[in-house]
Design a protein around this motif. Structure first.
Motif, PDB file in Angstrom:
ATOM      1  N   THR A 106     -24.223  25.744  40.174  1.00 47.09           N
ATOM      2  CA  THR A 106     -22.971  25.512  40.702  1.00 47.09           C
ATOM      3  C   THR A 106     -22.355  23.860  39.640  1.00 47.09           C
ATOM      4  O   THR A 106     -21.305  24.012  39.842  1.00 47.09           O
ATOM      5  CB  THR A 106     -23.740  24.984  41.600  1.00 47.09           C
ATOM      6  N   ALA A 107     -22.949  23.181  38.847  1.00 45.61           N
ATOM      7  CA  ALA A 107     -23.374  22.210  38.400  1.00 45.61           C
ATOM      8  C   ALA A 107     -21.509  22.582  37.406  1.00 45.61           C
ATOM      9  O   ALA A 107     -20.226  21.754  37.394  1.00 45.61           O
ATOM     10  CB  ALA A 107     -23.597  21.427  37.560  1.00 45.61           C
ATOM     11  N   ASP A 108     -21.858  23.477  36.338  1.00 46.71           N
ATOM     12  CA  ASP A 108     -20.733  24.413  35.705  1.00 46.71           C
ATOM     13  C   ASP A 108     -19.554  24.813  35.900  1.00 46.71           C
ATOM     14  O   ASP A 108     -18.571  24.363  35.783  1.00 46.71           O
ATOM     15  CB  ASP A 108     -22.088  25.378  34.677  1.00 46.71           C
ATOM     16  N   ALA A 109     -19.792  25.861  37.503  1.00 43.76           N
ATOM     17  CA  ALA A 109     -18.724  25.465  38.197  1.00 43.76           C
ATOM     18  C   ALA A 109     -17.791  25.111  38.515  1.00 43.76           C
ATOM     19  O   ALA A 109     -16.113  24.675  38.127  1.00 43.76           O
ATOM     20  CB  ALA A 109     -18.938  26.870  39.623  1.00 43.76           C
ATOM     21  N   ILE A 110     -19.168  23.506  38.801  1.00 42.37           N
ATOM     22  CA  ILE A 110     -18.038  22.644  39.663  1.00 42.37           C
ATOM     23  C   ILE A 110     -16.691  21.971  38.291  1.00 42.37           C
ATOM     24  O   ILE A 110     -16.210  21.202  39.535  1.00 42.37           O
ATOM     25  CB  ILE A 110     -18.817  22.035  40.919  1.00 42.37           C
ATOM     26  N   ALA A 111     -17.606  21.791  37.318  1.00 41.63           N
ATOM     27  CA  ALA A 111     -17.203  21.270  36.397  1.00 41.63           C
ATOM     28  C   ALA A 111     -16.261  21.208  36.036  1.00 41.63           C
ATOM     29  O   ALA A 111     -14.907  21.390  35.976  1.00 41.63           O
ATOM     30  CB  ALA A 111     -18.272  20.845  35.489  1.00 41.63           C
ATOM     31  N   PHE A 112     -15.945  22.965  36.036  1.00 42.46           N
ATOM     32  CA  PHE A 112     -14.724  23.976  35.026  1.00 42.46           C
ATOM     33  C   PHE A 112     -13.775  23.468  35.592  1.00 42.46           C
ATOM     34  O   PHE A 112     -12.590  23.342  36.363  1.00 42.46           O
ATOM     35  CB  PHE A 112     -15.021  25.158  35.430  1.00 42.46           C
ATOM     36  N   PHE A 113     -13.777  24.034  37.608  1.00 44.68           N
ATOM     37  CA  PHE A 113     -12.805  23.848  38.416  1.00 44.68           C
ATOM     38  C   PHE A 113     -11.873  22.454  37.897  1.00 44.68           C
ATOM     39  O   PHE A 113     -10.973  22.565  38.991  1.00 44.68           O
ATOM     40  CB  PHE A 113     -13.351  24.317  39.332  1.00 44.68           C
ATOM     41  N   ASN A 114     -12.668  21.652  38.730  1.00 43.59           N
ATOM     42  CA  ASN A 114     -12.483  20.280  38.778  1.00 43.59           C
ATOM     43  C   ASN A 114     -11.607  19.385  37.431  1.00 43.59           C
ATOM     44  O   ASN A 114     -11.183  18.153  37.638  1.00 43.59           O
ATOM     45  CB  ASN A 114     -13.183  19.013  39.303  1.00 43.59           C
ATOM     46  N   THR A 115     -12.140  20.517  36.226  1.00 43.13           N
ATOM     47  CA  THR A 115     -11.040  20.005  35.150  1.00 43.13           C
ATOM     48  C   THR A 115      -9.689  19.286  34.906  1.00 43.13           C
ATOM     49  O   THR A 115      -8.619  19.464  35.845  1.00 43.13           O
ATOM     50  CB  THR A 115     -10.559  20.877  34.187  1.00 43.13           C
ATOM     51  N   THR A 116      -9.413  17.798  35.389  1.00 40.75           N
ATOM     52  CA  THR A 116      -8.067  16.952  35.524  1.00 40.75           C
ATOM     53  C   THR A 116      -6.697  17.826  34.900  1.00 40.75           C
ATOM     54  O   THR A 116      -5.853  18.302  35.840  1.00 40.75           O
ATOM     55  CB  THR A 116      -7.979  15.859  34.611  1.00 40.75           C
ATOM     56  N   ALA A 117      -7.205  19.014  34.004  1.00 44.19           N
ATOM     57  CA  ALA A 117      -5.640  19.061  33.449  1.00 44.19           C
ATOM     58  C   ALA A 117      -5.151  20.846  33.973  1.00 44.19           C
ATOM     59  O   ALA A 117      -4.410  20.777  34.657  1.00 44.19           O
ATOM     60  CB  ALA A 117      -5.625  19.722  32.064  1.00 44.19           C
ATOM     61  N   TYR A 118      -6.422  21.113  35.233  1.00 43.59           N
ATOM     62  CA  TYR A 118      -5.813  22.462  36.043  1.00 43.59           C
ATOM     63  C   TYR A 118      -5.702  22.294  37.192  1.00 43.59           C
ATOM     64  O   TYR A 118      -5.281  22.714  37.940  1.00 43.59           O
ATOM     65  CB  TYR A 118      -7.958  22.860  35.867  1.00 43.59           C
ATOM     66  N   ALA A 119      -5.415  20.860  37.885  1.00 43.73           N
ATOM     67  CA  ALA A 119      -4.968  20.672  38.766  1.00 43.73           C
ATOM     68  C   ALA A 119      -5.252  21.348  40.152  1.00 43.73           C
ATOM     69  O   ALA A 119      -4.490  21.803  40.928  1.00 43.73           O
ATOM     70  CB  ALA A 119      -3.177  20.677  38.682  1.00 43.73           C
ATOM     71  N   ASN A 120      -6.650  21.676  39.968  1.00 44.93           N
ATOM     72  CA  ASN A 120      -6.984  22.218  41.261  1.00 44.93           C
ATOM     73  C   ASN A 120      -7.343  21.374  42.347  1.00 44.93           C
ATOM     74  O   ASN A 120      -7.798  20.734  41.759  1.00 44.93           O
ATOM     75  CB  ASN A 120      -8.245  23.620  40.464  1.00 44.93           C
ATOM     76  N   LYS A 121      -7.190  22.141  43.910  1.00 45.00           N
ATOM     77  CA  LYS A 121      -7.507  20.834  44.653  1.00 45.00           C
ATOM     78  C   LYS A 121      -8.453  22.193  45.456  1.00 45.00           C
ATOM     79  O   LYS A 121      -8.527  22.374  45.771  1.00 45.00           O
ATOM     80  CB  LYS A 121      -6.017  20.543  45.482  1.00 45.00           C
ATOM     81  N   VAL A 122      -9.515  20.632  46.769  1.00 47.89           N
ATOM     82  CA  VAL A 122     -10.133  21.454  47.827  1.00 47.89           C
ATOM     83  C   VAL A 122      -9.654  20.484  48.562  1.00 47.89           C
ATOM     84  O   VAL A 122      -9.931  19.039  48.528  1.00 47.89           O
ATOM     85  CB  VAL A 122     -11.246  21.110  47.008  1.00 47.89           C
ATOM     86  N   ILE A 123      -9.123  20.648  49.543  1.00 51.93           N
ATOM     87  CA  ILE A 123      -8.373  20.313  50.774  1.00 51.93           C
ATOM     88  C   ILE A 123      -9.924  20.864  51.918  1.00 51.93           C
ATOM     89  O   ILE A 123      -9.755  21.460  52.196  1.00 51.93           O
ATOM     90  CB  ILE A 123      -7.351  21.145  51.319  1.00 51.93           C
ATOM     91  N   PRO A 124     -10.624  19.662  51.823  1.00 50.25           N
ATOM     92  CA  PRO A 124     -11.444  19.901  53.147  1.00 50.25           C
ATOM     93  C   PRO A 124     -11.042  19.940  54.863  1.00 50.25           C
ATOM     94  O   PRO A 124      -9.280  20.041  54.880  1.00 50.25           O
ATOM     95  CB  PRO A 124     -12.621  18.874  53.258  1.00 50.25           C
ATOM     96  N   SER A 125     -11.224  21.133  55.614  1.00 46.10           N
ATOM     97  CA  SER A 125     -11.066  21.567  56.810  1.00 46.10           C
ATOM     98  C   SER A 125     -10.563  20.101  57.812  1.00 46.10           C
ATOM     99  O   SER A 125      -9.314  20.419  58.623  1.00 46.10           O
ATOM    100  CB  SER A 125     -12.304  21.550  57.860  1.00 46.10           C
ATOM    101  N   SER A 126     -10.776  18.949  57.399  1.00 46.06           N
ATOM    102  CA  SER A 126     -10.550  17.757  57.827  1.00 46.06           C
ATOM    103  C   SER A 126      -8.704  16.911  57.432  1.00 46.06           C
ATOM    104  O   SER A 126      -8.984  16.312  58.280  1.00 46.06           O
ATOM    105  CB  SER A 126     -11.920  16.331  57.981  1.00 46.06           C
ATOM    106  N   GLU A 127      -8.621  17.994  55.951  1.00 47.72           N
ATOM    107  CA  GLU A 127      -7.294  17.336  55.738  1.00 47.72           C
ATOM    108  C   GLU A 127      -6.851  18.536  56.086  1.00 47.72           C
ATOM    109  O   GLU A 127      -5.573  18.322  55.121  1.00 47.72           O
ATOM    110  CB  GLU A 127      -7.362  16.593  54.578  1.00 47.72           C
TER     111      GLU A 127
END
Length: 563
Positions: A472-493
């Motif tokens: 999971t740590a590797d998956a999160i690190a990949f997804f959160n790579t800054t240049a990839y511009a991916n975002k997680v929007i939690p339910s509260s937002e």
């Protein structure tokens, strides 16, 4: 004394009249009688279906007699208040009559014979053929369009898939249109006059998997050995084809409703199934609704698609396997949160091999990798709190917006997945050396400009996770790579995304983001997204300011009269 006698006599008369009136009074309600309240449609072709509503029908179909003039109709289903019948040959314009026992009643409405005959198609199409909009076509059992043959379908044509019981071979196979390798389909609907494949059942009684669906088989590469069987009991096997530009024809402005049927355990027919379909094939503006399995599944091939809809499917929306390497732009999936498959339904499910390793060696075995590129996709499930519980109307639960596994090399750009119990599961598969992690390390599996919104169940905040040797740590690190511009929007937002208020409306959705939505900007078009196939939109998700579903999509096919 005389006065008293007269008074007694008057009282006696009054008492007698009271008894008489009381005896004549009847408080009992009249017994219900046979009656026709209405019927719909009021015009239908021979072999079309008509629903009759009324009172005191017999719930046993054979105990009712329905006539159109002097012609007796087949009764499809019966209850005490509704009869569904098929318009018989020899039917006449005028009243419809219903008889049960000694009672008989005629409708006050007038019925008229429609101009479209129902033409049943079975077996094989062995010469070029055109299906016209002035007929309704019923596919009974598997219908194969043989190699070298072109099936042309006019705009506005209605094609109905027969249920299993209509299979003329007795094999109980739901009606399925199969375009064989070397054959073509030319089905060019229009935005105002789409072509519709739908259930043979009447409005209000249709359901998941009423019939098989549409299957295209081409001569583009797959990564399976030759002579690999097709799923769902389709005859024939794969070949070791290599024509990346093979042409299986055209599908444009086509709706496919209530398909998707399991004939063998783990072997199904999907809404639109594509085996080795080549890039010479044109597919755009397709809606698959209420599929009993995946809405779309690509088994290898190189075909490209644009503007596709998956409405209220049962299993996965976009399923890629067998080395599919085409490109797809603009797709929206709207799910019924109460319906999911026992295999755990996903938005994207992507595989390259399905066992403990690559397929056996030999021609077409193992390569090409499954490596499609998707862009501007939107998937919507739960508008409220996501759940991974077994659903009320299905047999399973929801799992991931994207489940990428078994050495897949898929890439997804500028897309949004909202309301899944988890947003992304990167699954290494059985072996690290040839697993998904190798493609991450090589930079060939690309996820850029992705928005995961409201993708966490209450018991977990893990929106992105790894599986089977990919941490999971590797998956999160990949997804959160800054240049990839991916975002997680939690339910509260989620409210900050300014989604349309009708975004999750199952029968009348509007997917256009509100003015000022952050989804209207921020797209990333580097890497594989730079391919010339893609229109370089600024928005993320399937929609900017233009509703490309308008005019040809149908969000309530359950209640549409197709006679």
């Amino acid at each position: 004394m005389q006065v008293a006698s007269k008074l007694a006599y008057a009282l006696l008369v009054l008492f007698g009249l009271t008894i008489a009136f009381t005896a004549c009074k009847n408080d009992d309600q009249p017994a219900p009688v046979l009656g026709i309240t209405s019927f719909s449609p009021t015009t239908a072709p021979i072999n079309g279906t008509v629903t009759i509503t009324g009172t005191q029908f017999n719930a046993t179909p054979a105990s009712n007699t329905v006539t159109f003039g002097s012609a007796v109709a087949d009764i499809i289903s019966a209850s005490t208040t509704q009869l569904v019948v098929r318009v018989p040959a020899g039917a006449q314009n005028g009243a419809i009559s219903v008889a049960t026992g000694s009672q008989k009643v005629a409708s006050s409405q007038t019925f008229s014979i429609g101009t479209r005959a129902v033409i049943t198609k079975t077996g094989s199409v062995t010469a070029n053929e055109t299906w016209t909009a002035d007929n309704v076509y019923l596919i009974a059992g598997f219908l194969y369009v043989r190699s070298g043959v072109t099936l042309t379908i006019q705009p506005g044509t209605i094609i109905k898939g027969g249920t299993k019981d209509l299979d003329p071979t007795g094999a109980l196979k739901g009606g399925t249109l199969i375009i064989e390798a070397g054959a073509k389909i030319d089905a060019r609907g229009t935005a105002t006059n789409p072509i519709v494949f739908t259930s043979n059942k009447p409005a209000g009684q249709r359901g998941y998997g009423d019939w098989g669906g549409v299957v295209l088989i081409g001569k583009a590469p797959t990564n399976q050995p030759g002579a690999t069987a097709f799923e769902g009991g389709i005859s024939g096997t794969t070949g070791t084809y290599s024509d990346v530009n093979d042409n299986s024809g055209t599908l444009q402005y086509v709706r496919i409703e209530f398909p998707g049927i399991a004939l063998l355990a783990g072997s199904e027919i999907n809404g639109l199934t594509m085996y080795g379909v080549g890039a010479g094939t044109t597919i755009d503006h397709i809606q698959v609704s209420y599929s009993g399995d995946d809405s779309y599944e690509w088994f290898g091939g190189t075909v490209n698609l644009k503007n596709i809809i998956a409405l209220r499917g049962f299993d996965d929306d976009w399923d890629t396997d067998w080395g599919y390497s085409g490109k797809v732009q603009y797709g929206v999936a709207l799910r019924d949160p109460n319906v999911a498959d026992q295999s755990a339904s996903n938005g994207f499910e992507s595989d390259n091999f399905a066992g403990t390793g690559l397929p056996a060696t030999g021609p077409n075995a193992g390569l090409p990798l499954t490596s499609p590129v998707f862009a501007n996709m939107s998937n919507f499930v739960f508008s409220g709190t996501p759940s991974s519980a077994v659903t009320a109307g299905g047999s399973g639960a929801y799992q991931s917006g994207m489940h990428l596994r078994r050495n897949t090399n898929i890439s997804i750009f500028n897309s949004m997945l909202a309301g899944y119990p988890e947003g992304l599961r990167l699954d290494n598969g059985a072996t690290t050396a040839t697993g998904t992690s190798a493609n991450l390390a090589a930079g060939t599996l690309q996820l850029r400009g992705i928005v995961l919104a409201n993708d966490e169940i209450p018991s977990s905040t893990t929106v992105v996770r790894g599986a089977n040797g990919l941490t999971t740590a590797d998956a999160i690190a990949f997804f959160n790579t800054t240049a990839y511009a991916n975002k997680v929007i939690p339910s509260s937002e989620v409210a900050t995304l300014l989604l349309n208020s009708a975004n999750f409306n199952l029968t009348a959705p509007n997917f256009l983001p509100q003015t000022g939505s952050p989804l209207l900007t921020g797209a990333v078009w580097d890497g594989k997204g730079a391919d010339a196939f893609f229109t370089k939109e600024t928005f993320r998700g399937a929609f900017g300011t233009v509703n490309w579903t308008q005019g040809w999509a149908n969000w309530d096919p359950q209640n549409t009269n197709y006679n």
